[in-house]
Design a protein around this motif. Structure first.
Motif, PDB file in Angstrom:
ATOM      1  N   VAL A 155      19.409  60.909  58.323  1.00 55.73           N
ATOM      2  CA  VAL A 155      20.790  60.789  58.775  1.00 55.73           C
ATOM      3  C   VAL A 155      21.619  60.194  57.646  1.00 55.73           C
ATOM      4  O   VAL A 155      21.094  59.541  56.743  1.00 55.73           O
ATOM      5  CB  VAL A 155      20.895  59.895  60.034  1.00 55.73           C
ATOM      6  CG1 VAL A 155      20.110  60.484  61.197  1.00 55.73           C
ATOM      7  CG2 VAL A 155      20.423  58.486  59.721  1.00 55.73           C
ATOM      8  N   PRO A 156      22.942  60.387  57.677  1.00 52.20           N
ATOM      9  CA  PRO A 156      23.800  59.802  56.638  1.00 52.20           C
ATOM     10  C   PRO A 156      23.950  58.295  56.805  1.00 52.20           C
ATOM     11  O   PRO A 156      23.775  57.752  57.908  1.00 52.20           O
ATOM     12  CB  PRO A 156      25.138  60.522  56.843  1.00 52.20           C
ATOM     13  CG  PRO A 156      25.116  60.979  58.249  1.00 52.20           C
ATOM     14  CD  PRO A 156      23.687  61.265  58.590  1.00 52.20           C
ATOM     15  N   GLY A 209      25.132  57.935  51.406  1.00 56.75           N
ATOM     16  CA  GLY A 209      23.724  58.218  51.154  1.00 56.75           C
ATOM     17  C   GLY A 209      23.044  58.733  52.404  1.00 56.75           C
ATOM     18  O   GLY A 209      23.699  59.173  53.353  1.00 56.75           O
ATOM     19  N   GLU A 210      21.716  58.665  52.387  1.00 53.23           N
ATOM     20  CA  GLU A 210      20.910  59.100  53.528  1.00 53.23           C
ATOM     21  C   GLU A 210      19.824  58.066  53.799  1.00 53.23           C
ATOM     22  O   GLU A 210      19.455  57.286  52.919  1.00 53.23           O
ATOM     23  CB  GLU A 210      20.240  60.448  53.257  1.00 53.23           C
ATOM     24  CG  GLU A 210      21.148  61.647  53.375  1.00 53.23           C
ATOM     25  CD  GLU A 210      20.355  62.941  53.363  1.00 53.23           C
ATOM     26  OE1 GLU A 210      19.229  62.953  52.815  1.00 53.23           O
ATOM     27  OE2 GLU A 210      20.858  63.933  53.905  1.00 53.23           O
ATOM     28  N   ALA A 211      19.325  58.083  55.041  1.00 54.79           N
ATOM     29  CA  ALA A 211      18.232  57.182  55.415  1.00 54.79           C
ATOM     30  C   ALA A 211      17.366  57.878  56.444  1.00 54.79           C
ATOM     31  O   ALA A 211      17.799  58.811  57.129  1.00 54.79           O
ATOM     32  CB  ALA A 211      18.775  55.882  55.982  1.00 54.79           C
ATOM     33  N   SER A 212      16.147  57.400  56.572  1.00 49.50           N
ATOM     34  CA  SER A 212      15.246  57.873  57.613  1.00 49.50           C
ATOM     35  C   SER A 212      15.336  56.932  58.806  1.00 49.50           C
ATOM     36  O   SER A 212      15.342  55.704  58.641  1.00 49.50           O
ATOM     37  CB  SER A 212      13.804  57.908  57.103  1.00 49.50           C
ATOM     38  OG  SER A 212      13.661  58.854  56.071  1.00 49.50           O
ATOM     39  N   ALA A 214      24.517  51.328  54.970  1.00 50.18           N
ATOM     40  CA  ALA A 214      23.898  51.656  53.689  1.00 50.18           C
ATOM     41  C   ALA A 214      22.823  50.653  53.300  1.00 50.18           C
ATOM     42  O   ALA A 214      21.800  51.011  52.699  1.00 50.18           O
ATOM     43  CB  ALA A 214      24.976  51.729  52.605  1.00 50.18           C
ATOM     44  N   GLY A 215      23.025  49.371  53.647  1.00 51.47           N
ATOM     45  CA  GLY A 215      22.073  48.337  53.264  1.00 51.47           C
ATOM     46  C   GLY A 215      20.720  48.454  53.931  1.00 51.47           C
ATOM     47  O   GLY A 215      19.744  47.861  53.455  1.00 51.47           O
ATOM     48  N   LEU A 216      20.630  49.193  55.022  1.00 49.62           N
ATOM     49  CA  LEU A 216      19.327  49.397  55.663  1.00 49.62           C
ATOM     50  C   LEU A 216      18.418  50.287  54.832  1.00 49.62           C
ATOM     51  O   LEU A 216      17.201  50.293  55.030  1.00 49.62           O
ATOM     52  CB  LEU A 216      19.509  49.989  57.061  1.00 49.62           C
ATOM     53  CG  LEU A 216      20.182  49.067  58.077  1.00 49.62           C
ATOM     54  CD1 LEU A 216      20.471  49.829  59.370  1.00 49.62           C
ATOM     55  CD2 LEU A 216      19.307  47.844  58.366  1.00 49.62           C
TER      56      LEU A 216
END
Length: 251
Positions: A5-6, A238-241, A208-210
């Motif tokens: 996800v963004p 950005g992206e993250a899982s 974003a910090g996660l």
């Protein structure tokens, strides 16, 4: 199932929240309902669901079976309000203690929690009972701490008192409200006074910090709760899982 996800900055999320809050959309109640449901899953071992029904009292096999104990750490901002309303929803199924780490707190949320039977305790009692809790809900700081995320005062004292349990492997599971308190929501920077979360329940968007700095180390499994923010036209950073995406009750 892991989903990509963004991610967004704290400012982007606050900008998306502002028109909804001005229109009196109950974002805090949506967040609290989802948080309570996920906390209940942690307590009861229930499988995840994409939509949460209102919490119902749990029917235990034995009437004299001990109820799980929950400790809720409450700061002065909206995260503290989310945590207090979630505490009131957990009171039918658990013995819930609230530790206020600031002289300021969400008064309506506190009244709802106390009215539901939640206990207000002080730090020595919480620290002494630490290993007896099945779950800790970390609602100290959220995205309002961007750029000054390090815990101070009573908040830092509370986290420092609980951290030895984590180092000894005796820490209860920790559910972080939006972000682990003490983690910068944009950079993922953090010092040593942060409770590592088992699960981070983040609202509206993944911060974003996660996914940066110490975020992945401290956040545990990230659950994204859709509370109805309008971020479709906003450029992500950005992206993250995440472990799953769920939809909060709309109300």
């Amino acid at each position: 199932m892991i989903e990509r996800v963004p991610t967004y900055t704290a400012d982007q999320v606050r900008d998306a929240e502002r028109p909804l809050l001005e229109a009196h959309v109950p974002l805090m109640q949506r967040a609290a309902a989802a948080l309570a449901a996920i906390a209940r899953e942690e307590l009861m071992g229930a499988p995840g669901a994409r939509h949460f029904a209102p919490l119902e009292p749990v029917v235990r096999e034995r009437a004299d079976a001990p109820r799980p104990r929950v400790l809720v750490l409450v700061g002065s901002g909206d995260n503290g309000g989310d945590a207090l309303y979630a505490a009131s929803r957990l009171a039918p199924v658990a013995d819930v203690d609230v530790l206020l780490v600031s002289e300021r707190f969400h008064e309506a949320g506190f009244a709802a929690a106390v009215g539901a039977g939640v206990r207000w305790i002080e730090l020595p009692e919480a620290a002494d009972a630490g290993a007896d809790y099945a779950l800790v809900i970390d609602g100290i700081l959220g995205i309002g701490a961007s750029g000054r995320s390090a815990l101070r005062g009573r908040a830092r004292e509370a986290v420092t008192a609980l951290l030895p349990l984590a180092r000894r492997g005796g820490m209860p599971r920790v559910v972080a409200v939006d972000i682990p308190s003490g983690l910068d929501p944009d950079s993922g920077a953090a010092d040593d006074a942060v409770l590592p979360a088992s699960v981070t329940v983040t609202f509206g968007a993944v911060k974003a910090g996660l996914a940066a700095g110490r975020g992945p180390q401290l956040a545990g499994d990230v659950v994204l709760v859709d509370i109805g923010l309008g971020l479709e036209g906003v450029q992500p950073v950005g992206e993250a899982s995440v472990s799953r995406v769920v939809t909060a009750p709309q109300g």
